[in-house]
Design a protein around this motif. Structure first.
Motif, PDB file in Angstrom:
ATOM      1  N   GLN A  59       0.822  -1.222   0.000  1.00  0.00           N
ATOM      2  CA  GLN A  59       0.000   0.000   0.000  1.00  0.00           C
ATOM      3  C   GLN A  59       0.851   1.265   0.000  1.00  0.00           C
ATOM      4  O   GLN A  59       0.391   2.317  -0.439  1.00  0.00           O
ATOM      5  CB  GLN A  59      -0.908   0.017   1.237  1.00  0.00           C
ATOM      6  CG  GLN A  59      -2.059  -0.969   1.148  1.00  0.00           C
ATOM      7  CD  GLN A  59      -2.897  -0.966   2.410  1.00  0.00           C
ATOM      8  OE1 GLN A  59      -2.460  -0.514   3.465  1.00  0.00           O
ATOM      9  NE2 GLN A  59      -4.105  -1.481   2.305  1.00  0.00           N
ATOM     10  N   PHE A  89      -2.153   6.190  18.689  1.00  0.00           N
ATOM     11  CA  PHE A  89      -2.572   5.705  17.376  1.00  0.00           C
ATOM     12  C   PHE A  89      -3.197   6.771  16.462  1.00  0.00           C
ATOM     13  O   PHE A  89      -2.789   6.896  15.297  1.00  0.00           O
ATOM     14  CB  PHE A  89      -3.514   4.515  17.562  1.00  0.00           C
ATOM     15  CG  PHE A  89      -3.934   3.858  16.296  1.00  0.00           C
ATOM     16  CD1 PHE A  89      -3.085   2.974  15.633  1.00  0.00           C
ATOM     17  CD2 PHE A  89      -5.169   4.129  15.743  1.00  0.00           C
ATOM     18  CE1 PHE A  89      -3.479   2.372  14.461  1.00  0.00           C
ATOM     19  CE2 PHE A  89      -5.567   3.531  14.568  1.00  0.00           C
ATOM     20  CZ  PHE A  89      -4.716   2.642  13.916  1.00  0.00           C
ATOM     21  N   VAL A  93      -1.893   8.072  12.580  1.00  0.00           N
ATOM     22  CA  VAL A  93      -2.687   8.039  11.345  1.00  0.00           C
ATOM     23  C   VAL A  93      -2.874   9.451  10.783  1.00  0.00           C
ATOM     24  O   VAL A  93      -2.689   9.689   9.581  1.00  0.00           O
ATOM     25  CB  VAL A  93      -4.058   7.379  11.616  1.00  0.00           C
ATOM     26  CG1 VAL A  93      -4.951   7.469  10.386  1.00  0.00           C
ATOM     27  CG2 VAL A  93      -3.866   5.920  12.022  1.00  0.00           C
TER      28      VAL A  93
ATOM     29  N   ALA B 177      -2.258   7.419   2.372  1.00  0.00           N
ATOM     30  CA  ALA B 177      -1.183   7.150   3.333  1.00  0.00           C
ATOM     31  C   ALA B 177      -1.755   6.770   4.694  1.00  0.00           C
ATOM     32  O   ALA B 177      -1.116   6.056   5.474  1.00  0.00           O
ATOM     33  CB  ALA B 177      -0.280   8.368   3.477  1.00  0.00           C
ATOM     34  N   ALA B 178      -2.966   7.246   4.991  1.00  0.00           N
ATOM     35  CA  ALA B 178      -3.554   6.970   6.308  1.00  0.00           C
ATOM     36  C   ALA B 178      -3.810   5.479   6.503  1.00  0.00           C
ATOM     37  O   ALA B 178      -3.612   4.949   7.596  1.00  0.00           O
ATOM     38  CB  ALA B 178      -4.861   7.748   6.469  1.00  0.00           C
ATOM     39  N   VAL B 179      -4.220   4.788   5.433  1.00  0.00           N
ATOM     40  CA  VAL B 179      -4.556   3.370   5.577  1.00  0.00           C
ATOM     41  C   VAL B 179      -3.315   2.515   5.875  1.00  0.00           C
ATOM     42  O   VAL B 179      -3.306   1.780   6.866  1.00  0.00           O
ATOM     43  CB  VAL B 179      -5.364   2.863   4.370  1.00  0.00           C
ATOM     44  CG1 VAL B 179      -5.559   1.363   4.442  1.00  0.00           C
ATOM     45  CG2 VAL B 179      -6.725   3.565   4.331  1.00  0.00           C
ATOM     46  N   PRO B 180      -2.211   2.632   5.061  1.00  0.00           N
ATOM     47  CA  PRO B 180      -1.020   1.865   5.465  1.00  0.00           C
ATOM     48  C   PRO B 180      -0.472   2.301   6.822  1.00  0.00           C
ATOM     49  O   PRO B 180       0.024   1.467   7.587  1.00  0.00           O
ATOM     50  CB  PRO B 180      -0.002   2.121   4.341  1.00  0.00           C
ATOM     51  CG  PRO B 180      -0.536   3.233   3.531  1.00  0.00           C
ATOM     52  CD  PRO B 180      -2.024   3.261   3.742  1.00  0.00           C
ATOM     53  N   ALA B 181      -0.580   3.612   7.150  1.00  0.00           N
ATOM     54  CA  ALA B 181      -0.101   4.080   8.460  1.00  0.00           C
ATOM     55  C   ALA B 181      -0.900   3.413   9.579  1.00  0.00           C
ATOM     56  O   ALA B 181      -0.347   3.048  10.627  1.00  0.00           O
ATOM     57  CB  ALA B 181      -0.204   5.600   8.556  1.00  0.00           C
ATOM     58  N   ALA B 182      -2.197   3.231   9.359  1.00  0.00           N
ATOM     59  CA  ALA B 182      -3.037   2.585  10.374  1.00  0.00           C
ATOM     60  C   ALA B 182      -2.608   1.132  10.578  1.00  0.00           C
ATOM     61  O   ALA B 182      -2.476   0.665  11.715  1.00  0.00           O
ATOM     62  CB  ALA B 182      -4.509   2.654   9.971  1.00  0.00           C
ATOM     63  N   PHE B 183      -2.365   0.412   9.483  1.00  0.00           N
ATOM     64  CA  PHE B 183      -1.918  -0.980   9.617  1.00  0.00           C
ATOM     65  C   PHE B 183      -0.550  -1.052  10.297  1.00  0.00           C
ATOM     66  O   PHE B 183      -0.302  -1.935  11.115  1.00  0.00           O
ATOM     67  CB  PHE B 183      -1.881  -1.677   8.258  1.00  0.00           C
ATOM     68  CG  PHE B 183      -3.238  -2.104   7.794  1.00  0.00           C
ATOM     69  CD1 PHE B 183      -3.979  -3.007   8.542  1.00  0.00           C
ATOM     70  CD2 PHE B 183      -3.789  -1.608   6.625  1.00  0.00           C
ATOM     71  CE1 PHE B 183      -5.243  -3.402   8.129  1.00  0.00           C
ATOM     72  CE2 PHE B 183      -5.047  -1.993   6.209  1.00  0.00           C
ATOM     73  CZ  PHE B 183      -5.771  -2.893   6.964  1.00  0.00           C
ATOM     74  N   LEU B 184       0.317  -0.105   9.946  1.00  0.00           N
ATOM     75  CA  LEU B 184       1.632  -0.071  10.564  1.00  0.00           C
ATOM     76  C   LEU B 184       1.509   0.183  12.067  1.00  0.00           C
ATOM     77  O   LEU B 184       2.186  -0.456  12.878  1.00  0.00           O
ATOM     78  CB  LEU B 184       2.478   1.030   9.912  1.00  0.00           C
ATOM     79  CG  LEU B 184       3.958   1.024  10.240  1.00  0.00           C
ATOM     80  CD1 LEU B 184       4.613  -0.263   9.770  1.00  0.00           C
ATOM     81  CD2 LEU B 184       4.644   2.223   9.604  1.00  0.00           C
TER      82      LEU B 184
END
Lengths: 107, 238
Positions: A59, A89, A93, B177-184
């Motif tokens: 991603q 968290f 984000v 970028a928010a979605v991969p950052a959330a998984f990270l």
């Protein structure tokens, strides 16, 4: 006039949904004793770590099967920094989103 | 009097009590990922699906990567069968997540069907990130995130399908970028020892190396093999 038994878009909706659910239920239906072996338990606990790591990489660095470095990379980089600094968290984000969005508008 | 609850780790907390940190994390993830539903709704309608079909994909398929894939394939003029095949490949990882979550959730009967439908990257990720707090928190993380993402993903799909032009490119909002950052963010606290960190890095490298040569989905699933190898060698690292 061509008569189709089922219109392709509907076929896609039904087929995708059906297989998606079958895959999900399959994982929940494996007998527990198959996974009681300590080695199997260890592997089972490591699999999501590998898959989620790969997901983050894909991603962050890819677009249409190509490796690219764009604003997402900067956003995720800021997220890494926030994580090293033990930020909560939502901060992780939001800082990633803000960085990526800012670069998107500049670039 | 009701039967006394046995709280986690011998504490007398009622079983129904929700851990605040777990709930907060679940909500953060649900909102972040749910918002991406706008992009899906828009992409789906742009690809030729109706608003109803777009919403049904989110309600029934409910696994983002597969949904984007089937919409992408049909939008590019591909057949329904190739769309289904690509989407199914991307959904294989949910089977592996189910394997991992089943012993944690420990449900049977009709609840298994709900648990299965909610078994996705996000619910598994939050459950894992809460596991150090206890099984109860891991379960709460799974259910709260699964239900939260389900609600927001579907609401935002409808919004996106009805009028995504107003929002435009999700990249303009930093969602890409928010979605991969959330998984990270979910993964990070889980990487507690050297071998797990090495596995994470190796998985990233393998997936990226495979990306140009394989259809989407395969590079991610392939990293399960790394987990098997690391698992088989686990004793060496400990």
């Amino acid at each position: 006039m061509e008569i189709n038994l089922i219109e392709p878009f509907w076929l896609a909706v039904i087929g995708t949904s059906l297989f998606a659910f079958l895959l999900k239920i399959l994982g929940h239906s494996i007998p527990k004793k198959w996974l009681s072996n300590p080695r199997a338990l260890k592997i089972n606990s490591l699999i999501p770590i590998a898959l989620l790591s790969a997901l983050v990489a894909v991603q962050s660095f890819t677009q249409d099967s190509r490796i690219v470095a764009d604003q997402r990379l900067a956003g995720v980089g800021v997220a890494v920094l926030a994580l090293i600094l033990r930020a909560p968290f939502p901060v992780v984000v939001i800082s990633a989103a803000a960085t990526s969005a800012a670069l998107f508008h500049i670039g | 009097m009701a039967l006394p609850h046995r709280g986690y780790l011998g504490q007398n907390a009622p079983v129904s009590r929700v851990n605040r940190a777990t709930a907060a994390q679940s909500l953060s993830v649900s909102l972040t990922v749910g918002a991406y539903g706008i992009a899906f709704g828009a992409a789906s309608v742009a690809a030729g699906f109706t608003v109803l079909q777009s919403c049904l994909l989110s309600l029934l398929t409910f696994t983002g990567a597969s949904q984007f894939a089937v919409v992408g394939v049909l939008g590019a003029g591909g057949s329904a069968l190739s769309g289904i095949a690509t989407a199914t490949l991307l959904g294989v990882r949910n089977t592996l997540y189910g394997l991992r979550m089943a012993p944690v959730l420990n449900v049977r009967g009709i609840k298994t069907i709900f648990a299965a439908q909610l078994t996705i990257d996000e619910s598994t990720g939050v459950a894992l990130s809460q596991e150090h707090l206890g099984v109860r928190e891991a379960r709460q993380g799974f259910w709260l995130t699964g239900i939260g993402v389900y609600i927001f993903w579907n609401l935002f799909t409808l919004a996106g399908a009805l009028g995504a032009q107003a929002m435009g490119n999700p990249a303009a909002w930093g969602l890409d970028a928010a979605v991969p950052a959330a998984f990270l963010g979910l993964l990070w606290p889980r990487l507690t020892n050297k071998s797990e960190r090495l596995l994470a890095v190796a998985a990233c490298a393998l997936a990226l190396a495979m990306t140009p040569y394989f259809v989407p989905g395969v590079p991610i699933i392939a990293t399960a093999l790394l987990a098997v190898i690391f698992g088989l060698r686990a004793r060496i690292w400990r």
